[in-house]
Design a protein around this motif. Structure first.
Motif, PDB file in Angstrom:
ATOM      1  N   ASP A 298       0.643  13.484 -24.708  1.00 18.03           N
ATOM      2  CA  ASP A 298       0.128  12.617 -23.653  1.00 18.03           C
ATOM      3  C   ASP A 298       0.543  13.133 -22.277  1.00 18.03           C
ATOM      4  O   ASP A 298      -0.242  13.116 -21.327  1.00 18.03           O
ATOM      5  N   LEU A 299       1.787  13.564 -22.170  1.00 17.44           N
ATOM      6  CA  LEU A 299       2.279  14.048 -20.882  1.00 17.44           C
ATOM      7  C   LEU A 299       1.544  15.306 -20.425  1.00 17.44           C
ATOM      8  O   LEU A 299       1.175  15.434 -19.254  1.00 17.44           O
ATOM      9  N   THR A 300       1.328  16.239 -21.334  1.00 16.39           N
ATOM     10  CA  THR A 300       0.621  17.463 -20.936  1.00 16.39           C
ATOM     11  C   THR A 300      -0.838  17.165 -20.611  1.00 16.39           C
ATOM     12  O   THR A 300      -1.385  17.741 -19.673  1.00 16.39           O
ATOM     13  N   ALA A 301      -1.464  16.263 -21.354  1.00 18.05           N
ATOM     14  CA  ALA A 301      -2.855  15.913 -21.055  1.00 18.05           C
ATOM     15  C   ALA A 301      -2.954  15.247 -19.679  1.00 18.05           C
ATOM     16  O   ALA A 301      -3.859  15.552 -18.895  1.00 18.05           O
ATOM     17  N   ASN A 302      -2.018  14.354 -19.384  1.00 14.63           N
ATOM     18  CA  ASN A 302      -2.023  13.704 -18.072  1.00 14.63           C
ATOM     19  C   ASN A 302      -1.745  14.705 -16.956  1.00 14.63           C
ATOM     20  O   ASN A 302      -2.305  14.609 -15.867  1.00 14.63           O
ATOM     21  N   ALA A 303      -0.880  15.688 -17.214  1.00 17.63           N
ATOM     22  CA  ALA A 303      -0.600  16.710 -16.204  1.00 17.63           C
ATOM     23  C   ALA A 303      -1.841  17.552 -15.928  1.00 17.63           C
ATOM     24  O   ALA A 303      -2.127  17.892 -14.771  1.00 17.63           O
ATOM     25  N   HIS A 304      -2.605  17.872 -16.979  1.00 16.17           N
ATOM     26  CA  HIS A 304      -3.834  18.652 -16.778  1.00 16.17           C
ATOM     27  C   HIS A 304      -4.864  17.866 -15.966  1.00 16.17           C
ATOM     28  O   HIS A 304      -5.536  18.420 -15.099  1.00 16.17           O
ATOM     29  N   VAL A 305      -4.997  16.590 -16.251  1.00 17.12           N
ATOM     30  CA  VAL A 305      -5.942  15.756 -15.506  1.00 17.12           C
ATOM     31  C   VAL A 305      -5.514  15.657 -14.043  1.00 17.12           C
ATOM     32  O   VAL A 305      -6.333  15.747 -13.121  1.00 17.12           O
ATOM     33  N   LEU A 306      -4.206  15.494 -13.820  1.00 15.58           N
ATOM     34  CA  LEU A 306      -3.703  15.376 -12.453  1.00 15.58           C
ATOM     35  C   LEU A 306      -3.911  16.660 -11.663  1.00 15.58           C
ATOM     36  O   LEU A 306      -4.358  16.622 -10.512  1.00 15.58           O
ATOM     37  N   THR A 307      -3.624  17.794 -12.269  1.00 13.79           N
ATOM     38  CA  THR A 307      -3.788  19.060 -11.552  1.00 13.79           C
ATOM     39  C   THR A 307      -5.256  19.386 -11.307  1.00 13.79           C
ATOM     40  O   THR A 307      -5.574  20.105 -10.358  1.00 13.79           O
ATOM     41  N   ALA A 308      -6.139  18.869 -12.128  1.00 19.61           N
ATOM     42  CA  ALA A 308      -7.563  19.114 -11.906  1.00 19.61           C
ATOM     43  C   ALA A 308      -8.042  18.387 -10.649  1.00 19.61           C
ATOM     44  O   ALA A 308      -8.966  18.841  -9.979  1.00 19.61           O
ATOM     45  N   HIS A 309      -7.419  17.247 -10.338  1.00 19.92           N
ATOM     46  CA  HIS A 309      -7.835  16.479  -9.170  1.00 19.92           C
ATOM     47  C   HIS A 309      -7.105  16.881  -7.892  1.00 19.92           C
ATOM     48  O   HIS A 309      -7.503  16.486  -6.801  1.00 19.92           O
ATOM     49  N   LEU A 310      -6.023  17.631  -8.015  1.00 21.79           N
ATOM     50  CA  LEU A 310      -5.282  18.068  -6.836  1.00 21.79           C
ATOM     51  C   LEU A 310      -5.928  19.309  -6.247  1.00 21.79           C
ATOM     52  O   LEU A 310      -6.535  20.106  -6.949  1.00 21.79           O
ATOM     53  N   PRO A 311      -5.770  19.491  -4.931  1.00 22.40           N
ATOM     54  CA  PRO A 311      -6.265  20.747  -4.352  1.00 22.40           C
ATOM     55  C   PRO A 311      -5.438  21.907  -4.895  1.00 22.40           C
ATOM     56  O   PRO A 311      -4.333  21.720  -5.403  1.00 22.40           O
ATOM     57  N   SER A 312      -5.951  23.085  -4.774  1.00 27.53           N
ATOM     58  CA  SER A 312      -5.248  24.242  -5.334  1.00 27.53           C
ATOM     59  C   SER A 312      -3.901  24.441  -4.640  1.00 27.53           C
ATOM     60  O   SER A 312      -3.748  24.165  -3.447  1.00 27.53           O
ATOM     61  N   LEU A 313      -2.944  24.913  -5.404  1.00 26.96           N
ATOM     62  CA  LEU A 313      -1.615  25.153  -4.861  1.00 26.96           C
ATOM     63  C   LEU A 313      -1.622  26.416  -4.004  1.00 26.96           C
ATOM     64  O   LEU A 313      -2.417  27.327  -4.233  1.00 26.96           O
ATOM     65  N   PRO A 314      -0.734  26.481  -3.035  1.00 27.21           N
ATOM     66  CA  PRO A 314      -0.668  27.704  -2.219  1.00 27.21           C
ATOM     67  C   PRO A 314      -0.157  28.874  -3.061  1.00 27.21           C
ATOM     68  O   PRO A 314       0.436  28.678  -4.123  1.00 27.21           O
ATOM     69  N   PRO A 315      -0.353  30.071  -2.590  1.00 29.47           N
ATOM     70  CA  PRO A 315       0.138  31.247  -3.316  1.00 29.47           C
ATOM     71  C   PRO A 315       1.670  31.182  -3.461  1.00 29.47           C
ATOM     72  O   PRO A 315       2.350  30.519  -2.675  1.00 29.47           O
ATOM     73  N   PRO A 316       2.209  31.885  -4.452  1.00 31.18           N
ATOM     74  CA  PRO A 316       3.657  31.829  -4.691  1.00 31.18           C
ATOM     75  C   PRO A 316       4.513  32.192  -3.470  1.00 31.18           C
ATOM     76  O   PRO A 316       5.581  31.632  -3.259  1.00 31.18           O
TER      77      PRO A 316
END
Length: 128
Positions: A65-83
């Motif tokens: 459940d936690l990994t599925a929720n993390a994937h859904v959350l990251t799909a809605h967030l803007p892309s992360l900056p480069p490392p």
């Protein structure tokens, strides 16, 4: 003669006041004793506690459940900056946390960096 009459009245009223006070004190003690006896004998308790018991559902999450929720959350967030940029902002935050730089200064440096980088890419205002 009048002074003797006044003294007699004062004594009588004083005695009657003392008698009334003694009766009140005795009544209070008897009342307290009765309450104590009742509470010790299993009668009405001396102190009542009221507590609220509510049914609160507690969510149960599995690792899936936690990994599925993390994937859904990251799909809605803007892309992360480069490392490299992430390391810069992380280092700036660490300096602010350590106290080497004040928080307002760290925020100002971070905001100025974001503005400078966005202008360099052509995201800023267009020239006419």
């Amino acid at each position: 003669m009048s002074s003797t009459a006044e003294t007699g009245r004062r004594t009588a009223s004083g005695r009657s006041g003392q008698t009334t006070q003694r009766r009140k004190t005795a009544a209070r003690k008897a009342s307290t004793a009765r309450r104590t006896e009742r509470s010790q004998a299993g009668g009405m308790p001396a102190v009542r506690m009221h507590t609220a018991h509510t049914d609160v559902p507690i969510p149960y999450f599995t690792p899936g459940d936690l990994t599925a929720n993390a994937h859904v959350l990251t799909a809605h967030l803007p892309s992360l900056p480069p490392p490299r940029q992430l390391a810069f902002y992380g280092g700036l935050g660490a300096l602010a946390l350590a106290g080497a730089v004040d928080w307002p200064v760290a925020v100002a440096i971070g905001a100025a960096t974001v503005v400078a980088r966005s202008k360099g890419r052509g995201d800023g205002a267009q020239k006419t």
